[in-house]
Scaffold this active site. Sequence first.
Site, PDB file in Angstrom:
ATOM      1  N   ASP A  28       0.837  -1.212   0.000  1.00  0.00           N
ATOM      2  CA  ASP A  28       0.000   0.000   0.000  1.00  0.00           C
ATOM      3  C   ASP A  28       0.872   1.262   0.000  1.00  0.00           C
ATOM      4  O   ASP A  28       1.997   1.247   0.505  1.00  0.00           O
ATOM      5  CB  ASP A  28      -0.899  -0.029   1.249  1.00  0.00           C
ATOM      6  CG  ASP A  28      -2.057   0.953   1.137  1.00  0.00           C
ATOM      7  OD1 ASP A  28      -2.299   1.485   0.036  1.00  0.00           O
ATOM      8  OD2 ASP A  28      -2.712   1.195   2.165  1.00  0.00           O
ATOM      9  N   ASN A  30       1.289   3.442  -2.859  1.00  0.00           N
ATOM     10  CA  ASN A  30       1.819   3.895  -4.159  1.00  0.00           C
ATOM     11  C   ASN A  30       1.257   5.269  -4.550  1.00  0.00           C
ATOM     12  O   ASN A  30       1.976   6.130  -5.059  1.00  0.00           O
ATOM     13  CB  ASN A  30       1.431   2.918  -5.277  1.00  0.00           C
ATOM     14  CG  ASN A  30       2.044   1.556  -5.092  1.00  0.00           C
ATOM     15  OD1 ASN A  30       2.951   1.397  -4.309  1.00  0.00           O
ATOM     16  ND2 ASN A  30       1.536   0.584  -5.825  1.00  0.00           N
ATOM     17  N   GLY A  31      -0.058   5.445  -4.317  1.00  0.00           N
ATOM     18  CA  GLY A  31      -0.722   6.692  -4.702  1.00  0.00           C
ATOM     19  C   GLY A  31      -0.151   7.876  -3.930  1.00  0.00           C
ATOM     20  O   GLY A  31       0.201   8.912  -4.520  1.00  0.00           O
ATOM     21  N   ARG A  32      -0.016   7.702  -2.610  1.00  0.00           N
ATOM     22  CA  ARG A  32       0.519   8.799  -1.787  1.00  0.00           C
ATOM     23  C   ARG A  32       1.973   9.103  -2.149  1.00  0.00           C
ATOM     24  O   ARG A  32       2.401  10.251  -2.192  1.00  0.00           O
ATOM     25  CB  ARG A  32       0.426   8.437  -0.290  1.00  0.00           C
ATOM     26  CG  ARG A  32      -0.912   8.803   0.306  1.00  0.00           C
ATOM     27  CD  ARG A  32      -1.146   8.095   1.615  1.00  0.00           C
ATOM     28  NE  ARG A  32      -1.489   6.695   1.406  1.00  0.00           N
ATOM     29  CZ  ARG A  32      -1.530   5.784   2.352  1.00  0.00           C
ATOM     30  NH1 ARG A  32      -1.211   6.107   3.591  1.00  0.00           N
ATOM     31  NH2 ARG A  32      -1.893   4.555   2.080  1.00  0.00           N
ATOM     32  N   TRP A  33       2.717   8.074  -2.439  1.00  0.00           N
ATOM     33  CA  TRP A  33       4.133   8.248  -2.825  1.00  0.00           C
ATOM     34  C   TRP A  33       4.225   9.124  -4.071  1.00  0.00           C
ATOM     35  O   TRP A  33       5.051  10.031  -4.148  1.00  0.00           O
ATOM     36  CB  TRP A  33       4.745   6.871  -3.078  1.00  0.00           C
ATOM     37  CG  TRP A  33       6.215   6.841  -3.336  1.00  0.00           C
ATOM     38  CD1 TRP A  33       7.214   6.722  -2.413  1.00  0.00           C
ATOM     39  CD2 TRP A  33       6.862   6.907  -4.620  1.00  0.00           C
ATOM     40  NE1 TRP A  33       8.444   6.705  -3.039  1.00  0.00           N
ATOM     41  CE2 TRP A  33       8.260   6.819  -4.392  1.00  0.00           C
ATOM     42  CE3 TRP A  33       6.402   7.029  -5.931  1.00  0.00           C
ATOM     43  CZ2 TRP A  33       9.193   6.851  -5.415  1.00  0.00           C
ATOM     44  CZ3 TRP A  33       7.336   7.066  -6.967  1.00  0.00           C
ATOM     45  CH2 TRP A  33       8.713   6.977  -6.697  1.00  0.00           C
ATOM     46  N   HIS A  45       2.456   3.408  -8.932  1.00  0.00           N
ATOM     47  CA  HIS A  45       2.294   1.966  -9.178  1.00  0.00           C
ATOM     48  C   HIS A  45       3.491   1.404  -9.943  1.00  0.00           C
ATOM     49  O   HIS A  45       3.937   0.291  -9.669  1.00  0.00           O
ATOM     50  CB  HIS A  45       0.995   1.693  -9.948  1.00  0.00           C
ATOM     51  CG  HIS A  45      -0.244   2.050  -9.162  1.00  0.00           C
ATOM     52  ND1 HIS A  45      -0.401   1.683  -7.843  1.00  0.00           N
ATOM     53  CD2 HIS A  45      -1.364   2.729  -9.502  1.00  0.00           C
ATOM     54  CE1 HIS A  45      -1.575   2.123  -7.415  1.00  0.00           C
ATOM     55  NE2 HIS A  45      -2.178   2.770  -8.391  1.00  0.00           N
ATOM     56  N   ASN A  76     -10.810  -2.837  -5.928  1.00  0.00           N
ATOM     57  CA  ASN A  76     -10.041  -1.831  -6.683  1.00  0.00           C
ATOM     58  C   ASN A  76     -10.697  -1.408  -7.998  1.00  0.00           C
ATOM     59  O   ASN A  76     -10.308  -0.391  -8.578  1.00  0.00           O
ATOM     60  CB  ASN A  76      -8.609  -2.319  -6.948  1.00  0.00           C
ATOM     61  CG  ASN A  76      -7.710  -2.281  -5.735  1.00  0.00           C
ATOM     62  OD1 ASN A  76      -6.768  -3.057  -5.616  1.00  0.00           O
ATOM     63  ND2 ASN A  76      -7.989  -1.371  -4.795  1.00  0.00           N
ATOM     64  N   ARG A 196       1.821  -5.013   6.066  1.00  0.00           N
ATOM     65  CA  ARG A 196       1.123  -3.976   5.295  1.00  0.00           C
ATOM     66  C   ARG A 196       1.936  -2.697   5.385  1.00  0.00           C
ATOM     67  O   ARG A 196       2.263  -2.222   6.479  1.00  0.00           O
ATOM     68  CB  ARG A 196      -0.283  -3.722   5.822  1.00  0.00           C
ATOM     69  CG  ARG A 196      -0.986  -2.664   4.950  1.00  0.00           C
ATOM     70  CD  ARG A 196      -2.410  -2.405   5.329  1.00  0.00           C
ATOM     71  NE  ARG A 196      -3.026  -1.517   4.344  1.00  0.00           N
ATOM     72  CZ  ARG A 196      -4.250  -1.618   3.882  1.00  0.00           C
ATOM     73  NH1 ARG A 196      -5.033  -2.571   4.306  1.00  0.00           N
ATOM     74  NH2 ARG A 196      -4.723  -0.767   2.999  1.00  0.00           N
ATOM     75  N   SER A 204      -8.006  -5.374   4.818  1.00  0.00           N
ATOM     76  CA  SER A 204      -8.637  -5.122   3.514  1.00  0.00           C
ATOM     77  C   SER A 204      -8.957  -6.388   2.703  1.00  0.00           C
ATOM     78  O   SER A 204      -8.636  -6.466   1.523  1.00  0.00           O
ATOM     79  CB  SER A 204      -7.749  -4.189   2.682  1.00  0.00           C
ATOM     80  OG  SER A 204      -7.584  -2.973   3.350  1.00  0.00           O
TER      81      SER A 204
HETATM   82  C1  FPP Z   1      -2.077   0.226  -3.236  1.00  0.00           C
HETATM   83  O1  FPP Z   1      -1.582   1.542  -3.221  1.00  0.00           O
HETATM   84  C2  FPP Z   1      -1.562  -0.488  -4.367  1.00  0.00           C
HETATM   85  C3  FPP Z   1      -2.293  -1.067  -5.358  1.00  0.00           C
HETATM   86  C4  FPP Z   1      -3.757  -1.062  -5.431  1.00  0.00           C
HETATM   87  C5  FPP Z   1      -1.646  -1.737  -6.474  1.00  0.00           C
HETATM   88  C6  FPP Z   1      -0.478  -2.593  -6.134  1.00  0.00           C
HETATM   89  C7  FPP Z   1       0.290  -2.729  -7.348  1.00  0.00           C
HETATM   90  C8  FPP Z   1       1.623  -2.655  -7.449  1.00  0.00           C
HETATM   91  C9  FPP Z   1       2.580  -2.548  -6.350  1.00  0.00           C
HETATM   92  C10 FPP Z   1       2.194  -2.630  -8.769  1.00  0.00           C
HETATM   93  C11 FPP Z   1       2.544  -3.781  -9.470  1.00  0.00           C
HETATM   94  C12 FPP Z   1       2.439  -5.147  -8.954  1.00  0.00           C
HETATM   95  C13 FPP Z   1       2.813  -6.166  -9.738  1.00  0.00           C
HETATM   96  C14 FPP Z   1       2.675  -7.552  -9.295  1.00  0.00           C
HETATM   97  C15 FPP Z   1       3.380  -5.914 -11.042  1.00  0.00           C
HETATM   98  P1  FPP Z   1      -2.630   2.717  -3.270  1.00  0.00           P
HETATM   99  O2  FPP Z   1      -2.855   3.074  -4.685  1.00  0.00           O
HETATM  100  O3  FPP Z   1      -3.883   2.316  -2.551  1.00  0.00           O
HETATM  101  O4  FPP Z   1      -1.885   3.843  -2.505  1.00  0.00           O
HETATM  102  P2  FPP Z   1      -2.547   4.984  -1.615  1.00  0.00           P
HETATM  103  O5  FPP Z   1      -3.189   4.309  -0.441  1.00  0.00           O
HETATM  104  O6  FPP Z   1      -1.385   5.826  -1.225  1.00  0.00           O
HETATM  105  O7  FPP Z   1      -3.531   5.701  -2.493  1.00  0.00           O
END
Ligand code: FPP
Length: 250
Positions: A28, A30-33, A45, A76, A196, A204
Amino acid sequence: MIKRAKPKAEPLPEAAPGGPRHVAIIMDGNGRWATQRGRPRLFGHHAGAKRVREVVEACPEVGVEYLTIFAFSTENWKRTQVEVAGLMSLFRRYITKETRSLSEFGVRVRFIGDRVRLDDKLIKLMNELEEATAHNTRVHLTIALNYGGRDEVARATKRLAQDVADGRLDPENVDEETLPKYLDTCVLPDPDLVIRTSGEARISNFLLWQSAYAEYEFIDTLWPDFTREEFAALCASYGGRDRRFGGVKT
Ligand code: FPP
């Protein structure tokens, strides 16, 4: 242009005895990063996908045989069409690009989740990756894609009910050992440790049945910043846990 060789990673501390055999990760943050860098969420991502290789390759060093990662949940789909399409495209590209190196490293890849809603091209790539790596045993990587724990239990129950209806299963014989045989994870051991990232302390809908006795680590690091050293440290600290599975220490 001279291509510089990738610097060799420092060796990790030796695996502690009693470390986790199966680690599951909710990747978890990726979006905030990405937002912190003023970039679109998909940028996060893509950065997150790069961390997967690093963690997979650390597994043999830290004694982890099974790694299960949550790539896309049944919930998602509620994200914007742009993000969902971008993630699906990322999964297709990831599989195409990584098949060779995963195979050479000795990784056996499996997918869990409901494939029905995924596009045909992605399903084909998933099947091909599973087949291409089926003989590998060094690391068992399971990618949860369109996966939800409740959905998995519902699908398993449907198949179990069908076996009862067809006379293949006696309801009298249904016990705790029966249902796991119908789950997507039927060939995997239960996770010992669930990590996590990103500071959220919830599971989740991930591996609900399988994680009944898992240890949990909720850490603040955002997934694209997660390192093999942090992974090794979490596995080492697991080695010191006292797991009693509901019993008492003898
Ligand atoms: C949650 O971060 C992440 C995901 C819904 C996607 C996970 C996918 C990857 C790490 C990329 C690729 C994986 C593979 C196997 C190629 P978020 O978007 O919810 O972050 P946030 O909570 O900061 O918004």
